[in-house]
Design a protein around this motif. Structure first.
Motif, short mmCIF file in Angstrom:
data_model
loop_
_atom_site.label_atom_id
_atom_site.label_comp_id
_atom_site.label_asym_id
_atom_site.label_seq_id
_atom_site.Cartn_x
_atom_site.Cartn_y
_atom_site.Cartn_z
N ILE A 1 1.26 -4.59 5.11
CA ILE A 1 1.82 -4.75 6.80
C ILE A 1 2.28 -4.17 7.65
O ILE A 1 3.25 -3.34 7.28
N VAL A 2 2.00 -3.99 8.79
CA VAL A 2 2.89 -3.11 9.40
C VAL A 2 2.45 -3.68 10.73
O VAL A 2 2.36 -4.70 11.07
N ASP A 3 3.52 -3.18 12.14
CA ASP A 3 4.06 -3.30 12.94
C ASP A 3 3.06 -2.52 13.84
O ASP A 3 2.59 -1.11 12.79
N GLU A 4 2.38 -2.83 15.03
CA GLU A 4 1.51 -1.71 15.42
C GLU A 4 1.79 -0.20 16.09
O GLU A 4 1.55 0.36 15.75
N SER A 5 3.33 -0.14 15.27
CA SER A 5 3.40 1.66 16.11
C SER A 5 3.31 2.14 15.09
O SER A 5 3.86 3.43 15.21
N LYS A 6 2.92 1.60 13.92
CA LYS A 6 2.82 2.40 12.33
C LYS A 6 1.18 3.20 11.94
O LYS A 6 0.67 3.90 11.82
N LEU A 7 0.30 2.77 13.55
CA LEU A 7 -1.16 3.39 13.54
C LEU A 7 -1.12 4.77 13.84
O LEU A 7 -0.49 4.62 15.14
N VAL A 8 -1.96 5.34 13.14
CA VAL A 8 -2.59 6.30 13.93
C VAL A 8 -3.86 7.23 13.96
O VAL A 8 -4.69 6.73 12.76
N PRO A 9 -3.97 7.63 14.97
CA PRO A 9 -5.61 8.33 14.22
C PRO A 9 -6.16 8.53 13.32
O PRO A 9 -6.74 8.35 12.39
N TYR A 10 -5.41 9.14 12.88
CA TYR A 10 -5.61 10.34 11.36
C TYR A 10 -3.89 9.77 10.38
O TYR A 10 -3.33 10.81 11.25
N ILE A 11 -3.73 10.20 8.97
CA ILE A 11 -2.81 10.66 8.67
C ILE A 11 -2.53 11.79 9.32
O ILE A 11 -3.70 12.82 8.37
N GLY A 12 -1.61 12.01 8.01
CA GLY A 12 -0.90 13.33 7.74
C GLY A 12 -0.49 14.62 9.98
O GLY A 12 -0.69 15.48 9.72
N GLY A 13 -1.28 14.03 10.56
CA GLY A 13 -0.99 14.64 12.07
C GLY A 13 0.02 13.77 12.80
O GLY A 13 0.33 14.73 14.07
N SER A 14 0.98 13.56 12.37
CA SER A 14 1.98 12.82 13.26
C SER A 14 3.19 13.75 12.98
O SER A 14 3.84 13.66 14.15
N GLY A 15 3.14 14.34 12.75
CA GLY A 15 4.19 16.04 12.92
C GLY A 15 5.54 15.00 12.07
O GLY A 15 6.61 15.51 11.57
N LEU A 16 5.13 13.63 11.27
CA LEU A 16 6.71 12.83 10.88
C LEU A 16 6.52 13.54 9.43
O LEU A 16 5.69 14.05 8.74
N ALA A 17 6.92 13.37 8.68
CA ALA A 17 7.58 13.37 7.46
C ALA A 17 6.05 12.95 5.89
O ALA A 17 6.38 11.80 5.90
N MET A 18 5.83 13.88 5.03
CA MET A 18 4.48 13.60 4.50
C MET A 18 5.61 13.73 3.14
O MET A 18 5.77 15.02 2.73
N PRO A 19 6.48 12.18 2.21
CA PRO A 19 6.97 12.80 0.94
C PRO A 19 6.03 13.14 -0.42
O PRO A 19 5.17 12.99 -0.65
N VAL A 20 7.13 13.73 -0.62
CA VAL A 20 6.40 15.15 -2.14
C VAL A 20 7.30 14.35 -3.14
O VAL A 20 8.38 14.57 -3.06
N GLU A 21 7.77 13.39 -4.17
CA GLU A 21 8.42 13.40 -5.23
C GLU A 21 7.96 14.85 -6.34
O GLU A 21 7.13 14.97 -7.37
N VAL A 22 9.53 15.61 -6.38
CA VAL A 22 9.06 16.55 -7.36
C VAL A 22 10.63 16.50 -8.45
O VAL A 22 11.40 15.87 -8.70
N VAL A 23 10.29 17.04 -10.06
CA VAL A 23 11.44 17.46 -10.78
C VAL A 23 12.32 17.48 -10.24
O VAL A 23 11.93 18.62 -10.02
N PRO A 24 13.69 17.38 -10.32
CA PRO A 24 14.81 18.38 -9.99
C PRO A 24 14.61 19.14 -10.20
O PRO A 24 15.14 20.73 -9.63
#
Ligand code: DER
Length: 239
Positions: free
Chosen positions: A120-143
């Motif tokens: 479920i999203v509002d239209e602001s979340k739609l992108v042509p392809y992911i990873g291209g927005s320049g916004l954060a791509m989160p990765v969970e790592v061990v401390p």
């Protein structure tokens, strides 16, 4: 309509897919919050019965408890009927970026165990392809040695001009910002790309091969339905 009103419209539309007796994956974030509220309301009104919720975060667990939604977990319910959750980005193939709220591991576990996963999203979340927005791509790592892991993540995407940043949270202990700690006691390294990361499956596999990585925020080929609320109305797209 405000962004939050659009989120609520998408959330309420998704809850129309919920039937009595279902075991539900309950998402995390401001959009999913509306869906959980709506489920609680329908239970209270007696319009929904015998649903069980499996929350995707401690935050959603608390919200569902406060609404009287019966809760369980994946150990007791390894297969769920339906999950409803938001996303940070949705591309034309229904691939997602999730995790900017920090809940990606439990979200991916729960949503990966569902027969249907409604995004479920509002239209602001739609992108042509992911990873291209320049916004954060989160990765969970061990401390443990997170700097070592962050460097290896950065080097993986050197040719995309990748920057890897440890996510911190607002609390300061003697003026020093503290790392954000996930529900699972891990850290999050956010990746920022200057260029398209290419084949997502290859990118996903290369990230997961790093021993210090727990999980990442690319949800590939997982969503079965995407509900988008926009100024012109609501669209429902199925896989
Ligand atoms: O952190 C998450 O994965 C959330 O679901 C996020 O992707 C969407 O959060 P929002 O509904 O508050 O935008």
């Amino acid at each position: 309509l405000t962004q939050d009103e659009l989120k609520k419209i998408a959330a309420y539309k998704a809850v129309e897919f919920v039937e009595s007796g279902m075991v539900l994956g309950l998402g995390t974030g401001s959009t999913a919050c509306h869906a959980v509220d709506r489920i609680g309301e329908l239970l209270r009104q007696g319009k929904l019965k015998n649903v069980i919720g499996v929350p995707t975060s401690k935050k959603t667990h608390e919200q569902a408890l406060s609404l009287g939604i019966p809760l369980s977990d994946l150990d007791s319910h390894p297969v769920l009927d339906l999950a409803i959750d938001g996303a940070d980005e949705v591309d034309t193939e229904m691939n997602l970026v999730k995790g900017r709220g920090g809940s990606l591991l439990r979200e991916k576990m729960v949503e990966g165990a569902c027969k249907k996963f409604v995004v479920i999203v509002d239209e602001s979340k739609l992108v042509p392809y992911i990873g291209g927005s320049g916004l954060a791509m989160p990765v969970e790592v061990v401390p443990f040695c997170w700097k070592f892991t962050a460097k290896r993540l950065k080097d993986l995407f050197e040719d995309c001009g990748c920057v890897a940043k440890l996510r911190t949270c607002c609390e300061k202990i003697n003026k020093k910002e503290q790392p954000f700690v996930t529900d699972n006691g891990n850290y999050i390294v956010d990746l920022y790309f200057k260029k398209d990361i290419g084949d997502l499956k290859i990118a996903s596999d290369s990230i997961l091969r790093l021993a210090g990585v727990v999980e990442h925020g690319m949800f590939l080929d997982m969503a079965t339905t995407v509900i988008v609320a926009g100024e012109l109305g609501v669209t429902i797209k199925n896989k």
